[in-house]
Design a protein around this motif. Structure first.
Motif, short mmCIF file in Angstrom:
data_model
loop_
_atom_site.label_atom_id
_atom_site.label_comp_id
_atom_site.label_asym_id
_atom_site.label_seq_id
_atom_site.Cartn_x
_atom_site.Cartn_y
_atom_site.Cartn_z
N GLU A 53 0.83 -1.21 0.00
CA GLU A 53 0.00 0.00 0.00
C GLU A 53 0.86 1.26 0.00
OE1 GLU A 53 -4.02 0.84 2.39
OE2 GLU A 53 -2.25 0.79 3.69
N ARG A 54 0.47 2.23 -0.83
CA ARG A 54 1.24 3.47 -0.95
C ARG A 54 0.33 4.65 -1.26
NH1 ARG A 54 5.64 0.16 -3.26
NH2 ARG A 54 7.41 0.61 -1.95
N SER A 55 0.77 5.82 -0.87
CA SER A 55 0.11 7.06 -1.29
C SER A 55 0.66 7.44 -2.66
CB SER A 55 0.40 8.18 -0.29
OG SER A 55 1.79 8.53 -0.33
N GLY A 56 0.03 8.41 -3.31
CA GLY A 56 0.55 8.91 -4.58
C GLY A 56 1.97 9.43 -4.43
N TYR A 57 2.20 10.17 -3.34
CA TYR A 57 3.54 10.70 -3.06
C TYR A 57 4.55 9.56 -2.90
CZ TYR A 57 7.36 13.02 -0.62
OH TYR A 57 8.60 13.48 -0.25
N GLY A 71 -3.55 18.19 11.45
CA GLY A 71 -3.04 19.43 10.89
C GLY A 71 -2.67 19.38 9.42
N ARG A 72 -3.06 18.32 8.75
CA ARG A 72 -2.76 18.16 7.33
C ARG A 72 -3.97 17.54 6.65
NH1 ARG A 72 2.74 14.90 7.02
NH2 ARG A 72 2.71 15.65 4.90
N PRO A 73 -4.05 17.68 5.33
CA PRO A 73 -5.16 17.00 4.62
C PRO A 73 -5.05 15.48 4.80
CG PRO A 73 -4.03 18.56 3.18
CD PRO A 73 -3.23 18.47 4.44
N ASP A 74 -6.20 14.83 4.72
CA ASP A 74 -6.19 13.36 4.80
C ASP A 74 -5.29 12.80 3.70
OD1 ASP A 74 -7.98 13.56 6.84
OD2 ASP A 74 -9.70 12.81 5.70
N LYS A 75 -4.63 11.71 4.02
CA LYS A 75 -3.76 11.02 3.06
C LYS A 75 -4.59 9.90 2.42
CE LYS A 75 0.56 9.75 4.14
NZ LYS A 75 1.70 8.94 4.62
N GLN A 76 -4.44 9.73 1.12
CA GLN A 76 -5.10 8.64 0.42
C GLN A 76 -4.07 7.56 0.12
OE1 GLN A 76 -6.98 10.50 -2.98
NE2 GLN A 76 -8.81 10.93 -1.77
N LEU A 77 -4.36 6.36 0.60
CA LEU A 77 -3.47 5.22 0.35
C LEU A 77 -4.14 4.29 -0.65
CD1 LEU A 77 -2.22 4.40 3.95
CD2 LEU A 77 -1.05 5.70 2.17
N TYR A 78 -3.33 3.73 -1.53
CA TYR A 78 -3.81 2.85 -2.59
C TYR A 78 -3.19 1.47 -2.45
CZ TYR A 78 -5.48 7.15 -4.64
OH TYR A 78 -6.13 8.34 -4.84
N LYS A 79 -3.99 0.48 -2.79
CA LYS A 79 -3.55 -0.90 -2.68
C LYS A 79 -4.11 -1.66 -3.89
CE LYS A 79 -4.14 -4.75 0.51
NZ LYS A 79 -4.72 -5.17 1.79
N SER A 80 -3.32 -2.54 -4.44
CA SER A 80 -3.77 -3.35 -5.57
C SER A 80 -4.81 -4.36 -5.11
CB SER A 80 -2.56 -4.08 -6.18
OG SER A 80 -2.94 -4.77 -7.33
N THR A 81 -5.83 -4.57 -5.92
CA THR A 81 -6.85 -5.59 -5.64
C THR A 81 -6.43 -6.89 -6.34
OG1 THR A 81 -8.10 -5.06 -7.64
CG2 THR A 81 -8.68 -3.83 -5.62
#
Length: 181
Positions: free
Chosen positions: A26-30, A73-83
């Motif tokens: 799992e990873r964020s875009g960054y 104090g920061r925007p929510d982070k979106q994490l992505y994971k392969s299905t």
């Protein structure tokens, strides 16, 4: 409305690479951008906007999942994971989609741990055949233009191809030898 995942051989290079990187976890875009910079950037280097545009498409196609992580104090982070569908899609892309460029072939080698050795060997053999054919075509062109002064600049670019392809063929032979052990 959830869309049905597309046929996997239709993955773009960017989609295939992102799914390949997500196969590591799992990873964020960054985080994906940073991982790409540390691994495949010499073969594939998307614009930040391109990567961020593809991630929602992969989610919509059912090839990746997204989850939000609250941060103070920061925007929510979106994490992505392969299905599971994403893992199948990248495996199909790696095994069956013919690489359109040398860099795409190298990306497929980089992610080869996701496919069988036989599938990788097949990709290498097919790309080698394309390179041999291209070299023969360049040699034919060379015979036609080598001594024509008006073709001087075209001939210089042709010489690049005539020098480049034997190196690629040597590397392909080395890779096949290494993988045959």
């Amino acid at each position: 409305m959830r869309t049905i995942p597309r046929q996997t051989t239709e993955l773009t290079t960017t989609e295939g690479v992102i799914l390949g990187l997500l196969s590591e976890g799992e990873r964020s875009g960054y985080d994906l951008l940073k991982r790409a910079e540390a691994s495949v950037a010499h073969m594939w280097s998307p614009a930040k906007s391109q990567l961020y545009a593809v991630l929602p498409r992969l989610v919509d196609a059912g090839l990746a999942k997204r989850r939000n992580v609250r941060q103070q104090g920061r925007p929510d982070k979106q994490l992505y994971k392969s299905t599971p569908a994403g893992k199948r899609a990248v495996r199909e892309w790696l095994e069956h989609a013919a690489p359109r460029t040398w860099d795409e072939l190298l990306l497929k080698v980089f992610f080869a741990r996701l496919v069988s050795r036989a599938a990788l060997m097949q990709q290498l053999a097919e790309y080698r055949a394309v390179q041999v054919e291209q070299l023969e075509e360049y040699k034919t062109i060379e015979r036609e233009i080598a001594r024509k002064p008006a073709s001087r600049y075209g001939y210089l670019t042709l010489r690049y191809g005539l020098e480049l392809i034997p190196g690629r063929l040597a590397w392909l032979d080395l890779a096949v030898k290494e993988l045959s052990r």
